[in-house]
Every structure is written in structure tokens, then in C-alpha cells.
Design a protein around this motif. Structure first.
Motif, PDB file in Angstrom:
ATOM      1  N   UNK A  97      29.745 -14.614   1.153  1.00  0.00           N
ATOM      2  CA  UNK A  97      31.203 -15.214   2.011  1.00  0.00           C
ATOM      3  C   UNK A  97      30.404 -16.738   1.442  1.00  0.00           C
ATOM      4  N   UNK A  98      30.010 -17.437   2.108  1.00  0.00           N
ATOM      5  CA  UNK A  98      29.247 -18.619   1.919  1.00  0.00           C
ATOM      6  C   UNK A  98      30.224 -19.513  -0.064  1.00  0.00           C
ATOM      7  N   UNK A 117      31.452 -28.383   5.450  1.00  0.00           N
ATOM      8  CA  UNK A 117      32.727 -28.423   4.787  1.00  0.00           C
ATOM      9  C   UNK A 117      33.126 -26.457   4.603  1.00  0.00           C
ATOM     10  N   UNK A 118      31.953 -26.041   4.465  1.00  0.00           N
ATOM     11  CA  UNK A 118      32.078 -24.990   3.887  1.00  0.00           C
ATOM     12  C   UNK A 118      32.101 -23.960   5.426  1.00  0.00           C
ATOM     13  N   UNK A 119      31.423 -24.265   6.185  1.00  0.00           N
ATOM     14  CA  UNK A 119      30.874 -23.324   8.005  1.00  0.00           C
ATOM     15  C   UNK A 119      32.127 -23.452   8.672  1.00  0.00           C
ATOM     16  N   UNK A 120      32.807 -24.752   8.791  1.00  0.00           N
ATOM     17  CA  UNK A 120      33.558 -25.275   9.334  1.00  0.00           C
ATOM     18  C   UNK A 120      34.955 -24.384   9.164  1.00  0.00           C
ATOM     19  N   UNK A 121      35.355 -24.142   7.820  1.00  0.00           N
ATOM     20  CA  UNK A 121      36.115 -23.414   7.432  1.00  0.00           C
ATOM     21  C   UNK A 121      36.232 -21.892   8.128  1.00  0.00           C
ATOM     22  N   UNK A 122      35.074 -21.538   7.786  1.00  0.00           N
ATOM     23  CA  UNK A 122      34.863 -20.535   7.977  1.00  0.00           C
ATOM     24  C   UNK A 122      34.597 -19.776   9.197  1.00  0.00           C
ATOM     25  N   UNK A 127      34.955 -16.457  10.991  1.00  0.00           N
ATOM     26  CA  UNK A 127      33.565 -15.679  10.372  1.00  0.00           C
ATOM     27  C   UNK A 127      32.488 -16.157  10.454  1.00  0.00           C
ATOM     28  N   UNK A 128      32.545 -16.979  11.973  1.00  0.00           N
ATOM     29  CA  UNK A 128      31.036 -17.976  11.639  1.00  0.00           C
ATOM     30  C   UNK A 128      30.002 -16.641  12.080  1.00  0.00           C
ATOM     31  N   UNK A 151      40.720 -21.594   0.132  1.00  0.00           N
ATOM     32  CA  UNK A 151      42.091 -22.446   0.168  1.00  0.00           C
ATOM     33  C   UNK A 151      41.713 -23.128   0.816  1.00  0.00           C
ATOM     34  N   UNK A 152      41.018 -23.208   1.780  1.00  0.00           N
ATOM     35  CA  UNK A 152      42.145 -24.232   3.076  1.00  0.00           C
ATOM     36  C   UNK A 152      40.547 -25.584   2.887  1.00  0.00           C
ATOM     37  N   UNK A 153      39.715 -25.158   2.625  1.00  0.00           N
ATOM     38  CA  UNK A 153      37.893 -25.923   2.441  1.00  0.00           C
ATOM     39  C   UNK A 153      38.366 -26.890   1.799  1.00  0.00           C
TER      40      UNK A 153
END
Length: 325
Positions: A97-98, A117-122, A127-128, A151-153
Motif C-alpha cells: 500500500x505504501x 506524505x504517504x502516511x498522511x494521505x493514508x 487506512x492508518x 491521487x491526493x498524495x
């Protein structure tokens, strides 16, 4: 920044997929392209994304031209700064997923704060804790959230949605529709959404653009395209419509009354031909004297087929369609 397309057209072989078309997507709006399969809506989306090359016309966002036939300018897809959410999710099965969410960042040459950035988007898509899972370990709804997070990341100027909910079951589709609306608005995104589902279009959009046969027939708020359709196709495609001879005046089923309401209008003798229970009401088909097509009406109790009765239609509920357009 607004997205503007002007004179955009596309043909595949001898078949015109999109006649020269103008469209503006306002910054911060949720705009939906609605129409049947083959109407040209996905062709527009793919040309905006840079996945198809238009035959003519121009595409710009703000003052930046990203495609222009006249100057032969065509900005590559990865440089347009748009996010895209596909119908089939388009996740890499061998990536976590990452890595799926980070893919767009790396494709755009991002080198800093990728993990943050990825963890913030998740986190935004709930999806944390799932960053190290693979797509096959997720449900359909979770996979769709990953696609949206990707898409939003990249902090897109525009997010393009290509029928993103059609692969989900009905209950999950409704839940995801609400979530997607909330996320788009909470993040202040500009969205262009493609669907053939009128419920999605009417419930999610600030503006609905109705298409058929490669042309835009009408655009406006959901209330405008439902209440005042400018074209017979629009009237029939969105919701249910009833027509008075000679089929240039229409009204909606909810406007046919079973008792006089003290308003100026018309009365008709009808016969009940079919009754269907749809949960919160009964959908009734009636044959009105002097009318070619049967009408649809709604009632709170079951009526017997064959019953003859009188119905009433307030004059202000009639809407004339100008066939000369």
C-alpha cells in the motif's frame, strides 16, 4: 485555478467520439460528466489527463496551456499535476500500500518527505496501519481508498475520477460515495467525475454535465438539470419523466396528485395498469385518456390494478421542452 477546454474534439478512425466541445470546471467544484456508455465522457477525461491526444482544441488550467492543437503543445501526463482514480483501482499487485501511494510522488521526482506524505494521505482515507499490506489483502473498499490516497498524495490541481465506484457492491458504493464527497470537500480539491449512474451524479455534484453521442446537452446544478431539462434525452435519462401529447411537455412522477390541491392545473381520468412496491412508496403506472404513453406516479398505499380514478397535475409543474434546440 479553473480548468478550461475549448473546441476539444476527438475521433477514432471514422467514428467521432467527441464533437468540438467547450467546458469549464471551476476551482473547488465537484463537476460530473454524466451519460450512457459511448457518450464521450471518458474520452474527455482521458484527454485532460494526457492519456489520449485530442485531434483539435485546447486544454488549460488557469493561465497554463497543457494542450493546444494550434501550437502543437502537449504537456506530458506526469507533468500536469493531476490525480486520477480509475474504475479498476489500477494498483500494482506486487507493491505494498505504501509503495502504491508513493508511486505518484516518485514519478513526479519528489525526493523529500515521501514517507510523511504517504502516511498522511493514508490517514486521510482511514487506512492508518495498513501501509505494509498488499492489495490482495484488502477489501474492495480499502483498495479504492488506496487509489484515492495515491491521487491526493501529490497535492493535485485537479482530481479525475473514472467511474471509481462501479466495481463495488451497492451498499459499499453508497458508503464510499459519502466518504469521497467528504474528502474532496474537506481537502478543498477540484474534482471532475465520470459516471453513468445518475444517483452518483445528482447526489455528489455541484454541477452536472449531461452528455450523449459525443456532445454536451446540458450543464447546471443537479436541481436545474432535473427540474428544467433542456433536452428530451436529459429529461428521460435523469429520473423518470411523463409526457403530454405531443411529447414536448413533461412532468415528474412526484408531481401527479391523487387529490385536488386547490392549485390551477389539469385533471385526467386514468386507469391503474401496474403497481410496484419500492420500499418507501408504491410506484404506479397509469393510462390516461387521450395520452399515448403511460405515466408513472407515486402513492403511499397499494392500489388495485384496473382501478379507474382521477388524477391532478398543477399547471406550474409542467415543463416545456424546446425541440428546436
Amino acid at each position: 485555478m479553473d480548468l478550461n477546454i475549448r473546441g476539444l474534439g476527438k475521433a477514432f478512425g471514422g467514428t467521432v467520439a467527441l464533437h468540438p466541445t467547450d467546458l469549464t470546471v471551476r476551482q473547488g467544484s465537484f463537476t460530473t460528466l454524466l451519460g450512457p456508455s459511448g457518450c464521450g465522457k471518458t474520452t474527455i477525461l482521458r484527454m485532460i489527463a494526457g492519456l489520449e491526444t485530442p485531434d483539435r482544441g485546447s486544454i488549460s488550467i488557469g493561465d497554463e496551456v497543457i494542450f493546444a492543437d494550434s501550437s502543437k503543445r502537449a504537456v506530458p501526463t506526469h507533468q500536469r499535476g493531476f490525480g486520477m482514480v480509475f474504475q479498476d483501482f489500477a494498483l500494482w499487485p506486487h507493491m505494498t500500500v505504501f509503495e502504491n501511494v508513493a508511486f505518484g510522488l516518485r514519478a513526479g521526482k519528489r525526493t523529500t518527505k515521501i514517507r510523511e506524505t504517504v502516511l498522511e494521505a493514508l490517514a486521510k482515507v482511514k487506512l492508518t496501519g495498513m501501509a505494509e499490506r498488499f492489495p490482495h489483502q484488502l477489501s474492495g473498499g480499502q483498495q479504492q481508498r488506496v487509489a484515492f490516497a495515491r491521487a491526493v498524495a501529490i497535492t493535485p490541481r485537479l482530481v479525475l475520477f473514472d467511474e471509481p465506484l462501479s466495481a463495488l457492491d451497492a451498499v459499499l458504493r453508497e458508503d464510499m460515495r459519502l466518504e469521497m464527497m467528504s474528502l474532496v470537500r474537506d481537502l478543498g480539491l477540484t474534482a471532475l467525475y465520470v459516471t453513468h449512474d445518475q444517483v452518483e451524479a445528482m447526489s455528489m455534484s455541484d454541477e452536472v454535465v449531461v452528455m450523449n453521442s459525443g456532445r454536451i446537452l446540458q450543464s447546471g446544478t443537479p436541481e436545474e438539470v432535473y427540474g428544467k431539462p433542456s433536452d428530451a434525452f436529459v429529461a428521460r435519462f435523469i429520473g423518470k419523466s411523463n409526457w403530454l401529447v405531443p411529447n414536448q411537455t413533461m412532468f415528474r412522477p412526484e408531481h401527479l396528485m391523487w387529490e385536488p390541491m386547490g392549485e390551477d392545473g389539469h385533471s385526467f381520468q386514468v386507469e391503474i395498469t401496474h403497481v410496484s412496491y419500492v420500499g418507501d412508496r408504491y410506484e404506479v403506472r397509469v393510462k390516461a385518456e387521450g395520452q399515448e404513453e403511460q405515466w408513472t406516479a407515486y402513492h403511499h398505499t397499494r392500489l388495485a390494478v384496473g382501478t379507474k380514478t382521477e388524477v391532478y397535475l398543477p399547471h406550474h409543474r409542467l415543463h416545456h421542452i424546446d425541440k428546436s434546440k
